[in-house]
Write an enzyme that holds these catalytic residues in place. Sequence first.
Site, PDB file in Angstrom:
ATOM      1  N   ASP A 186      -8.197 -37.255 -45.286  1.00 37.66           N
ATOM      2  CA  ASP A 186      -7.391 -36.098 -45.693  1.00 37.66           C
ATOM      3  C   ASP A 186      -7.258 -36.043 -47.210  1.00 37.66           C
ATOM      4  O   ASP A 186      -6.978 -37.075 -47.839  1.00 37.66           O
ATOM      5  CB  ASP A 186      -5.964 -36.197 -45.141  1.00 37.66           C
ATOM      6  N   ASP A 206     -11.884 -34.580 -43.418  1.00 41.94           N
ATOM      7  CA  ASP A 206     -10.709 -34.207 -42.618  1.00 41.94           C
ATOM      8  C   ASP A 206     -10.008 -33.065 -43.342  1.00 41.94           C
ATOM      9  O   ASP A 206     -10.640 -32.372 -44.150  1.00 41.94           O
ATOM     10  CB  ASP A 206      -9.806 -35.432 -42.392  1.00 41.94           C
ATOM     11  N   ASP A 207      -8.712 -32.844 -43.073  1.00 37.07           N
ATOM     12  CA  ASP A 207      -8.031 -31.725 -43.710  1.00 37.07           C
ATOM     13  C   ASP A 207      -8.113 -31.807 -45.230  1.00 37.07           C
ATOM     14  O   ASP A 207      -7.948 -32.880 -45.815  1.00 37.07           O
ATOM     15  CB  ASP A 207      -6.551 -31.712 -43.308  1.00 37.07           C
ATOM     16  N   HIS A 228     -12.003 -30.295 -42.737  1.00 40.21           N
ATOM     17  CA  HIS A 228     -11.421 -29.516 -41.648  1.00 40.21           C
ATOM     18  C   HIS A 228     -10.610 -28.321 -42.133  1.00 40.21           C
ATOM     19  O   HIS A 228      -9.906 -27.696 -41.354  1.00 40.21           O
ATOM     20  CB  HIS A 228     -10.530 -30.422 -40.778  1.00 40.21           C
ATOM     21  N   ARG A 259      -5.610 -23.193 -40.750  1.00 40.03           N
ATOM     22  CA  ARG A 259      -5.012 -23.583 -39.463  1.00 40.03           C
ATOM     23  C   ARG A 259      -3.515 -23.777 -39.568  1.00 40.03           C
ATOM     24  O   ARG A 259      -3.012 -24.274 -40.567  1.00 40.03           O
ATOM     25  CB  ARG A 259      -5.580 -24.932 -39.004  1.00 40.03           C
ATOM     26  N   LYS A 261      -1.228 -25.898 -36.968  1.00 34.49           N
ATOM     27  CA  LYS A 261      -1.302 -26.641 -35.700  1.00 34.49           C
ATOM     28  C   LYS A 261       0.056 -27.254 -35.400  1.00 34.49           C
ATOM     29  O   LYS A 261       0.645 -27.931 -36.221  1.00 34.49           O
ATOM     30  CB  LYS A 261      -2.415 -27.692 -35.731  1.00 34.49           C
TER      31      LYS A 261
END
Length: 455
Positions: A186, A206-207, A228, A259, A261
């Site tokens: 991340d 990742d993010d 991501h 996103r 989430k």
Amino acid sequence: MYSTPSSLLFATFVAFTASASAERVGKRCTGTISSLSDVAAAVECTTININSFTVTAGETFDLELATGTTVNLLGDVTFGVSNWAGPLFQIAGTSVTFNGNGHTFNGNGPSYWDGQGGNGGVTKPKFMKIKNSGVFTNLKILNSPVHVFSVGGSGPLTISSITIDDSAGDAANSASGGDPAGHNTDGFDVSANNILIKDCVVMNQDDCLAINKGSNITFQNNKCSGGHGISIGSISSSVTVSDIYITGNTVTDSDNGLRIKMDADATGSTVSGVYYTGNTLSTIHKYGVLIDQSYPDTLGTPGTGVILSNVQFISGNTVSVDSSATRVAVNCGSGACTGTWNWSGLAASGGKTGTVNYSGITGFSNTGTTTTTTKSSTTTTKTTTTTTKTSTTTSPTTSKTTTTTTKTTTTSASSTGTVAAYGQCGGIGYTGPTTCVSGWTCVYSNDYYSQCVQA
Ligand SMILES: *[C@@H]1O[C@H](CO)[C@@H](O)[C@H](O)[C@H]1NC(C)=O
Ligand SMILES: *[C@@H]1O[C@H](CO)[C@@H](O)[C@H](O)[C@H]1NC(C)=O
Ligand SMILES: *[C@@H]1O[C@H](CO)[C@@H](O)[C@H](O)[C@H]1NC(C)=O
């Protein structure tokens, strides 16, 4: 305790947070760090120069700084390899400036990477724990073992011109079984208030950004690739996220674009006020825009314990997804998404249409590649309640300068009832009650959000 006057409670809270941020008066001297053994003496000074050195494996390079300290990085720092939790580096203090001067922190990621990140394999240290207020700028982070920045504290903090280069982790290695070697890398994990992250480059797995809690967080003019995408969440129980501004970012070659989430099993949480402006997303492999209350499932059975309101695509957001990907999907639990979301500033193209099961979205049709020409009949009914309010905000980019005239005009008083503590009580598109419960006042936060705060 329960009879304590609220003003006294507030004063106690302020005193507590002030001491928690560890204000310390430093000396007017210059400290020099060339090894970890220099740190204790150097942090007495309000100017600190860091020379190139290698940080002892298994130890944190920990800067607990006096108020107003300036830190200058004068060479590259390499972090020794050890299988521990980290962090490798930590910085705290009030009104601190850290200037990396373009030098590099090397985390030696390839010595840890096994394709499993934080989910398995060897224990990997987190890299950067940042909880100072002030400025953190101009640093290159190379090859993080796992998560890169963990941002905490109450700010105000500007993080700028950071390059995170974990791109070497895109390739498999001998330990990763054919998967990309880097995992859970991340870029910025944020649980903090009053944070501005701008002009950064993140190449990871990742993010790029993950906001877990906090308010007044701006992510502006950053470039994300390989990972991501830009995320809010995942949102767990009993957290509040509000006033998030995602502006002018570019996301390419990533699983997702934008996103939100929310954990399916979360309870007692709110996410209110997410404003997307001028973001460009391309070569998105899975979901262009994904708002999902069923995390960790994707588009599974959504929970209802995170109340999501005020998600606005203000202007200039374009999303282009791969042919096998989904443009836009929204999966809300029953009653857990609220208010009118104006998505006229979103244009999505490529791939497949997704399922949008929240009826409060206006100005966006998920059936075509443009947003303004085809409006579905299900969304037009909502617009009649909001047309009277929009006259005060002629353009989204100028709305901030006209706030004094819009503060009292952006709400509709069509609903009766009172708003609970910390609840939304106004804003463009909002149609609920505008009166707060006794002892609380409706205060303007931005054109899209007013909130009940203690009178
Ligand atoms: C919001 O955060 C930014 C960035 O730290 C800060 O400059 C600004 O003052 C904050 N706004 C409020 C209302 O605290
Ligand atoms: C959205 O779809 C999911 C899955 O079918 C369903 O459980 C949920 O109740 C729907 N939400 C709304 C607001 O219709
Ligand atoms: C949605 O936002 C656009 C752009 O700011 C504005 O022109 C439009 O009137 C808004 N629509 C509604 C229903 O508020």
